[in-house]
Design a protein around this motif. Structure first.
Motif, short mmCIF file in Angstrom:
data_model
loop_
_atom_site.label_atom_id
_atom_site.label_comp_id
_atom_site.label_asym_id
_atom_site.label_seq_id
_atom_site.Cartn_x
_atom_site.Cartn_y
_atom_site.Cartn_z
N THR B 7 41.63 58.86 21.11
CA THR B 7 41.03 57.53 20.96
C THR B 7 41.94 56.48 21.60
OG1 THR B 7 42.08 57.33 18.79
CG2 THR B 7 39.78 58.04 18.84
N PRO B 8 41.37 55.41 22.15
CA PRO B 8 39.93 55.24 22.39
C PRO B 8 39.49 56.05 23.60
CG PRO B 8 41.13 53.41 23.34
CD PRO B 8 42.16 54.29 22.68
N SER B 9 38.22 56.09 23.88
CA SER B 9 37.74 56.78 25.07
C SER B 9 38.00 55.92 26.31
CB SER B 9 36.27 57.12 24.95
OG SER B 9 35.51 55.96 24.71
N HIS B 10 37.97 54.60 26.13
CA HIS B 10 38.23 53.68 27.24
C HIS B 10 39.00 52.49 26.71
CE1 HIS B 10 36.51 51.23 30.89
NE2 HIS B 10 37.78 51.55 31.05
N GLN B 11 40.09 52.17 27.39
CA GLN B 11 40.93 51.05 27.00
C GLN B 11 41.10 50.14 28.22
OE1 GLN B 11 43.30 50.79 23.92
NE2 GLN B 11 43.33 48.70 24.67
N VAL B 12 40.78 48.87 28.02
CA VAL B 12 40.99 47.88 29.08
C VAL B 12 42.07 46.93 28.61
CG1 VAL B 12 39.94 46.09 30.51
CG2 VAL B 12 38.57 48.04 29.78
N THR B 13 43.05 46.66 29.47
CA THR B 13 44.16 45.81 29.08
C THR B 13 44.61 44.95 30.25
OG1 THR B 13 46.31 45.80 27.96
CG2 THR B 13 45.99 47.44 29.67
N GLN B 14 45.33 43.90 29.93
CA GLN B 14 45.89 43.04 30.96
C GLN B 14 47.26 43.57 31.37
OE1 GLN B 14 44.42 40.30 32.39
NE2 GLN B 14 42.57 40.78 31.21
N MET B 15 47.59 43.40 32.63
CA MET B 15 48.90 43.79 33.13
C MET B 15 50.00 43.15 32.27
SD MET B 15 50.09 43.46 37.08
CE MET B 15 49.88 41.69 37.07
N THR B 82 52.25 47.43 30.77
CA THR B 82 51.38 48.14 31.73
C THR B 82 51.38 47.48 33.10
OG1 THR B 82 49.53 46.87 30.81
CG2 THR B 82 49.83 49.14 30.02
N LYS B 83 51.26 48.34 34.10
CA LYS B 83 51.15 47.90 35.48
C LYS B 83 49.79 48.34 36.02
CE LYS B 83 54.89 50.23 36.72
NZ LYS B 83 55.60 50.64 35.48
N LEU B 84 49.38 47.72 37.10
CA LEU B 84 48.07 48.08 37.68
C LEU B 84 48.00 49.57 37.98
CD1 LEU B 84 47.51 45.13 40.20
CD2 LEU B 84 46.49 45.42 37.94
N GLU B 85 49.11 50.13 38.46
CA GLU B 85 49.12 51.54 38.85
C GLU B 85 49.12 52.50 37.65
OE1 GLU B 85 51.23 49.14 39.84
OE2 GLU B 85 53.30 49.87 39.92
N ASP B 86 49.16 51.98 36.44
CA ASP B 86 49.02 52.83 35.26
C ASP B 86 47.55 53.15 34.97
OD1 ASP B 86 51.69 51.05 33.61
OD2 ASP B 86 51.77 52.94 34.74
N SER B 87 46.65 52.50 35.68
CA SER B 87 45.22 52.78 35.49
C SER B 87 44.95 54.23 35.86
CB SER B 87 44.37 51.86 36.37
OG SER B 87 44.50 50.51 35.98
N ALA B 88 44.42 54.97 34.89
CA ALA B 88 44.22 56.41 35.08
C ALA B 88 43.50 56.95 33.86
CB ALA B 88 45.56 57.13 35.25
N MET B 89 43.13 58.23 33.94
CA MET B 89 42.66 58.97 32.78
C MET B 89 43.87 59.68 32.19
SD MET B 89 39.95 59.79 31.01
CE MET B 89 38.43 59.95 31.91
N PRO B 107 39.41 65.00 25.41
CA PRO B 107 38.46 64.50 26.42
C PRO B 107 39.03 63.40 27.30
CG PRO B 107 37.94 63.60 24.27
CD PRO B 107 39.05 64.58 24.06
N GLY B 108 40.19 62.88 26.94
CA GLY B 108 40.83 61.86 27.77
C GLY B 108 40.55 60.44 27.32
N THR B 109 41.48 59.56 27.67
CA THR B 109 41.30 58.11 27.51
C THR B 109 41.40 57.49 28.89
OG1 THR B 109 42.24 57.96 25.28
CG2 THR B 109 42.31 55.97 26.63
N ARG B 110 40.36 56.73 29.24
CA ARG B 110 40.42 56.03 30.53
C ARG B 110 41.09 54.69 30.32
NH1 ARG B 110 39.03 56.63 35.28
NH2 ARG B 110 37.68 58.43 34.90
N LEU B 111 42.23 54.48 30.94
CA LEU B 111 42.97 53.22 30.85
C LEU B 111 42.73 52.41 32.11
CD1 LEU B 111 45.04 51.36 29.44
CD2 LEU B 111 46.83 52.61 30.67
N THR B 112 42.26 51.19 31.92
CA THR B 112 42.06 50.27 33.03
C THR B 112 42.97 49.06 32.83
OG1 THR B 112 39.75 50.95 33.26
CG2 THR B 112 40.39 48.86 34.29
N VAL B 113 43.86 48.83 33.77
CA VAL B 113 44.78 47.70 33.71
C VAL B 113 44.31 46.65 34.72
CG1 VAL B 113 47.17 46.93 33.88
CG2 VAL B 113 46.65 49.25 33.07
N LEU B 114 44.05 45.44 34.21
CA LEU B 114 43.53 44.37 35.08
C LEU B 114 44.63 43.38 35.46
CD1 LEU B 114 40.23 43.69 33.12
CD2 LEU B 114 40.56 45.15 35.12
#
Lengths: 113, 114
Positions: B7-15, B82-89, B107-114
């Motif tokens: 958990t979570p399945s998808h995480q969006v965060t700011q750099m 977090t850095k932009l390049e940390d965006s990954a599964m 199943p993985g967590t998709r991390l998106t760094v904005l």
């Protein structure tokens, strides 16, 4: 260092077609070789493995033979089904070491009815 | 059938923000792992954990990363800034014994760094 190279995807097939997904590896010594499968929304699952040259791993109609002379471990299935649609990962694990697997990029398989 | 959950399945965060990715390994397993896969690239090993300490880590696992087993069930990966390049599964895995044995993956967590 150790590495695994898989064919680029996606591979798109019709149901009952023959499947081959190529995998070649570079490793020192005599690694064990694996195929993992990831169905949508799920984690990677071990599909089959082979631990020494000329071994054939098989499961769910999939087969792969450990070819030391060509450093390959190609995945094959004689007749694919829609339910085989998934991402397939080739991996190796160097014996005598840490056993941490080295993965390829994964190959997406899409099977149409 | 027992399974690894994340958990979570998808995480969006700011750099620059800290994130904690959570995993619940299979209950009788002793060895725990984190991997990541940047989109379109290979699944890469980050760290392995046994007996409440790191047993092996890759070059990727720098000082920005840490792992913890805070209780008997959870296994967490923290990225401090977090850095932009940390965006990954990010995949968690566990196994009950090391060696050429099957690792069981979440199943993985998709991390998106904005």
């Amino acid at each position: 260092g150790d590495s695994v190279t898989q064919m680029e995807g996606p591979v798109t097939l019709s149901e009952e077609a023959f499947l081959t997904i190529n995998c070649t590896y570079t490793a020192t010594g005599y690694p064990s070789l694996f195929w993992y499968v990831q169905y949508p929304g799920e984690g990677l699952q071990l599909l089959l493995k082979a631990t020494k040259a000329d071994d054939k791993g098989s499961n769910k109609g999939f087969e792969a033979t450990y070819r030391k002379e060509t450093t390959s471990f190609h995945l094959e299935k004689g007749s694919v089904q829609v339910s085989d649609s998934a991402v397939y990962f080739c991996a190796l694990s160097a014996t005598g070491g840490s056993y941490i697997p080295t993965f390829g990029r994964g190959t997406s398989l899409i099977v149409h009815p | 059938e027992p399974e690894v959950t994340q958990t979570p399945s998808h995480q969006v965060t700011q750099m620059g923000q800290e994130v904690i990715l959570r995993c619940v390994p299979i209950s009788n397993h002793l060895y725990f792992y984190w991997y990541r896969q940047i989109l379109g690239q290979k699944v890469e090993f980050l760290v392995s954990f046994y007996n409440n300490e790191i047993s092996e880590k890759s070059e990727i696992f720098d000082d920005q990363f840490s792992v913890e087993r805070p209780d008997g069930s959870n296994f967490t990966l923290k990225i401090r800034s977090t850095k932009l390049e940390d965006s990954a599964m990010y995949f968690c895995a566990s196994t009950w014994v090391t060696g050429d044995n099957e690792q069981f993956f979440g199943p993985g967590t998709r991390l998106t760094v904005l």
